[in-house]
Design a protein around this motif. Sequence first.
Motif, mmCIF file in Angstrom:
data_model
loop_
_atom_site.group_PDB
_atom_site.id
_atom_site.type_symbol
_atom_site.label_atom_id
_atom_site.label_comp_id
_atom_site.label_asym_id
_atom_site.label_seq_id
_atom_site.Cartn_x
_atom_site.Cartn_y
_atom_site.Cartn_z
ATOM 1 N N ALA A 7 0.846 -1.185 0.000
ATOM 2 C CA ALA A 7 0.000 0.000 0.000
ATOM 3 C C ALA A 7 0.886 1.241 0.000
ATOM 4 O O ALA A 7 2.093 1.131 -0.209
ATOM 5 N N LYS A 8 0.273 2.394 0.220
ATOM 6 C CA LYS A 8 0.980 3.679 0.329
ATOM 7 C C LYS A 8 1.812 3.988 -0.908
ATOM 8 O O LYS A 8 3.042 3.927 -0.897
ATOM 9 N N GLY A 40 -1.770 -5.703 -5.323
ATOM 10 C CA GLY A 40 -2.181 -5.332 -3.975
ATOM 11 C C GLY A 40 -2.949 -4.018 -3.996
ATOM 12 O O GLY A 40 -3.575 -3.663 -5.002
ATOM 13 N N ALA A 41 -2.878 -3.286 -2.895
ATOM 14 C CA ALA A 41 -3.615 -2.020 -2.821
ATOM 15 C C ALA A 41 -3.060 -0.997 -3.825
ATOM 16 O O ALA A 41 -3.781 -0.078 -4.238
ATOM 17 N N LEU A 42 -1.814 -1.159 -4.243
ATOM 18 C CA LEU A 42 -1.252 -0.225 -5.230
ATOM 19 C C LEU A 42 -2.009 -0.290 -6.557
ATOM 20 O O LEU A 42 -2.106 0.713 -7.270
ATOM 21 N N ALA A 43 -2.546 -1.474 -6.863
ATOM 22 C CA ALA A 43 -3.314 -1.603 -8.106
ATOM 23 C C ALA A 43 -4.583 -0.752 -8.027
ATOM 24 O O ALA A 43 -5.041 -0.205 -9.044
ATOM 25 N N ARG A 73 -9.034 0.025 -0.433
ATOM 26 C CA ARG A 73 -7.974 0.854 0.129
ATOM 27 C C ARG A 73 -7.249 1.593 -0.997
ATOM 28 O O ARG A 73 -6.811 1.001 -1.966
ATOM 29 N N VAL A 74 -7.150 2.915 -0.848
ATOM 30 C CA VAL A 74 -6.370 3.701 -1.818
ATOM 31 C C VAL A 74 -5.422 4.627 -1.059
ATOM 32 O O VAL A 74 -5.612 4.918 0.118
ATOM 33 N N SER A 75 -4.408 5.081 -1.779
ATOM 34 C CA SER A 75 -3.379 5.903 -1.161
ATOM 35 C C SER A 75 -3.729 7.376 -1.244
ATOM 36 O O SER A 75 -4.631 7.776 -1.974
#
Length: 379
Positions: free
Chosen positions: A190-191, A213-216, A231-233
């Motif tokens: 993430a992040k 992961g959350a980066l996608a 979840r997003v950054s």
Amino acid sequence: MKCIDEIPKSELKGKRIVVRADFNVPFDAHGNVSDIFRLKRGWDTVQYLRDAGARVVLLSHIGREPEETLAPVAHALQRFGPVVRIADLTGHAARGAVAAMKDGDVVLLENVRSDARETKNDESLAKELAAYGEIFVNDAFAAAHRAHASTVGIAKFLPSYAGLLMRDEIRVLNNALKPRSPSFAILGGAKFETKAPLIKNLLATYDHLFITGALANDVFKAQGFPVGRSRVSEELPGLDILQHSSLVRTVDVVAERPDGHAQVKKPQDVTAEDKIVDMGPDTFAAMTPLIEKANFILWNGPTGLYEDGYVSWTHAIAELLAKRAAAGASIVIGGGDTIAAIQDAGIGMDKLGFLSTGGGAMLEYLLKGTLPAIEVLGR
Ligand code: 3PG
Ligand code: MG
């Protein structure tokens, strides 16, 4: 960087050697060590020094709170060899135990973070720890991105060497800095804001980078796709990343509704209620031929929320990588989450190439090509 095996074993006999290990391991609900991966990997250096007749003073951190104790770690280490645990770091008990050591003995002192001076890289603590030995060996690759008293400060006061694990980690990650083509990198987590420089780096040095992961989710959001409750950054990738020819995209996802029902969807079909919890089968199908051709594969970060049981695509990738490893490709896998997520994939962990003990340390090394605790070794 010099490695401890560059000193003739005969010269190690009888020497007191301070070894900084990373025994920061997870515990189960009963407070027992639930994953011995780091202990097993860290023991090689300890055993090497014992065999040479050295006296090993082991230091490690555990968790982030000063009251956390290495007692369960000492217990778990017994399966590898005898370890005397001292519930003290710099007091009489610790000093007395070190003074009483005989050749081949191993003493594990208390959590270095039990002393507030540790994370401040305080010189007085570094000196007190250095006083336990005649040589310092840093084997704590996973903590080498922390400039603390037991990782960086101590090296000012003793001849300092890398341990065998540290040496191996650096060797392998140096190859990952200049991967043999065709190369394929997988980066999850993430992040985005903390990973952006590494993403740009990997796009430039690898033939393909799969962001997962959350980066996608960040990639979807930046492209204007709905991400619902995913979840997003705080920051999102820009066009330099989104339009990069090396970027491998997620083309379908597993989306979970609030009632827990999960379903494969195209990114444009994700609703406001959905939470993206994994990649989907079309994404796996798209990346498979690229991985099948790759000679060098780097992987950090599971594809989905493995804590919630979304592990099937992470496991499928692990299976693919095991095949590539058997065919001679170099594979480097790191990050506690990644390794935890593939541990029950039914594949022998020894079939997966090199498993790094580092999480944050691995990512930082890949970005910078060095780490604070490595800089001070063998100068
Ligand atoms: C880790 O588990 O990532 C290392 O042991 C470092 O721990 P830290 O993030 O608490 O410094
Ligand atoms: Mg960490």
